[in-house]
Design an enzyme around this catalytic site. Structure first.
Site, short mmCIF file in Angstrom:
data_model
loop_
_atom_site.label_atom_id
_atom_site.label_comp_id
_atom_site.label_asym_id
_atom_site.label_seq_id
_atom_site.Cartn_x
_atom_site.Cartn_y
_atom_site.Cartn_z
N LYS A 54 0.84 -1.21 0.00
CA LYS A 54 0.00 0.00 0.00
C LYS A 54 0.88 1.26 0.00
CE LYS A 54 -3.71 -2.58 2.13
NZ LYS A 54 -4.35 -3.05 3.37
N GLN A 98 -4.17 -1.46 9.62
CA GLN A 98 -4.16 -2.81 9.05
C GLN A 98 -4.77 -3.81 10.03
OE1 GLN A 98 -3.09 -3.65 5.83
NE2 GLN A 98 -4.00 -5.63 6.36
N ASP A 121 -10.69 2.85 4.13
CA ASP A 121 -11.15 1.46 4.01
C ASP A 121 -12.68 1.41 3.89
OD1 ASP A 121 -9.21 -0.50 3.82
OD2 ASP A 121 -8.83 -0.56 5.98
#
Ligand code: NDP
Length: 303
Positions: A54, A98, A121
């Site tokens: 990412k 994460q 997200d």
């Protein structure tokens, strides 16, 4: 029997990343650089590799990219303080914590502290609600279903189809894939069925689908005879299974397969995503697209 149109996730992801990089350059020329902060707690190798990819994609798009790596023993209060400081940091437009977090932590509490406008997200309840009521100018949509929709649009363009009125079946009802995917299909006027582990005669339900989305986590569960001839099949599943023989270090080989038995389904479907090289490639690309969009929304009017 004609073979299905192959939806090339790598090519479609590169196209998306190229668009994000171009639009980022234009935004930077107006004085706004999208900023993405990733937060990794612990040393899980898979999570380390996801976070690294990412960060790499963010830099390639021209973003300001920062990674915070904290030990497994981190106190939850310290993680919450970090999230608050990122919420307050005007150079950061996207915050990605994460998952999974260490079991000692309350992941919901951490995710809910993220400013919904920086929740790239799309997991925050505010974003879940905005998606559900169709406030798409304000919602941030979870990356995997957002990427799946782009692939679906490519399939429709290639096959000369329209989504409005199509029968869509989503197998899986998770908060990160199945439910938001169903919402997106509903917004595009599909007739949507959400199937799950209690669904009776799943094969018959799947066979009704003009659009079949598998987000289950069961290797090759969807067989060729579950697929309606000509259907568009989006395989979200990523499952590691035993391969054949040994690798260079003498360990048994493994390989990745989806939730769909690809070879069988490709004989019947109109279009299909492979695994690997399908939806998985789109997830990181959509994270970049979400961060760019968050930066655009945060930019002062007229900039
Ligand atoms: P979850 O485990 O959270 O959800 C799985 C869903 O599938 C549940 O709703 C479950 O039903 C349903 N299910 C499980 N077994 C069956 C069965 N035998 N028959 C019917 N339904 C079943 O998984 P996720 O949604 O997080 O992920 C799904 C898959 O997608 C996984 O393979 C994952 O690795 C992959 N994935 C891929 C991503 C990508 O980037 N391509 C990103 C995220 C996930 P119930 O609710 O009844 O338990």
């Amino acid at each position: 029997m004609t073979k299905a149109y192959l939806l090339d996730g790598k090519a479609i992801a590169e196209e998306t990343l190229g668009r994000v990089a171009r639009e980022t350059a234009a935004l930077r020329a107006r004085g706004v650089t999208p900023g993405l902060a990733t937060v990794l707690v612990g040393e899980d190798p898979a999570s380390q590799s996801y976070v690294a990819s990412k960060g790499k994609a963010a830099r390639a798009c021209g973003f300001h990219s920062v990674q915070h790596t904290l030990p497994t023993t981190t106190d939850e209060l310290d993680l919450l303080a970090l999230v608050e400081s990122l919420n307050a940091d005007p150079t950061i437009h996207g915050i990605l914590v994460q998952l999974p977090l260490p079991k000692t932590m309350n992941a919901a509490r951490v995710l809910e502290l993220i400013d919904p406008r920086k929740d790239v997200d799309g997991f925050h309840p505010v974003n879940v609600g905005l998606l559900s009521v169709g406030e798409m100018d304000r919602a941030i949509v979870p990356c995997t279903p957002a990427g799946s929709m782009i692939m679906l649009d490519k399939a429709c363009a290639a096959l000369g189809r329209t989504l409005a009125g199509a029968e869509a079946v989503v197998i899986g009802r998770s908060n990160i894939v199945g439910k938001p995917m169903a919402q997106l299909l509903l917004q595009r006027h599909c007739t949507v069925t959400i199937a799950h582990s209690r669904t009776r005669d799943l094969a018959a339900v799947a066979r009704r689908a003009d659009v079949l989305v598998a987000a289950v986590g069961q290797p090759e569960m969807v067989r060729g005879d579950w697929v309606k001839p000509g259907a568009i099949v989006i395989d979200v599943g990523i499952n590691r299974v035993a391969g054949e023989g040994l690798d260079a270090s003498g360990k048994p080989k493994t390989r990745l397969v989806g939730d769909v038995a690809y070879a069988e389904a490709a004989e019947v479907a109109g279009a299909i995503t492979p695994v690997p090289g399908g939806v998985g490639r789109m997830t990181v690309a959509m994270l970049m697209a979400n961060t760019l969009e968050a930066a655009r929304r945060a930019a002062p009017a007229g900039e």
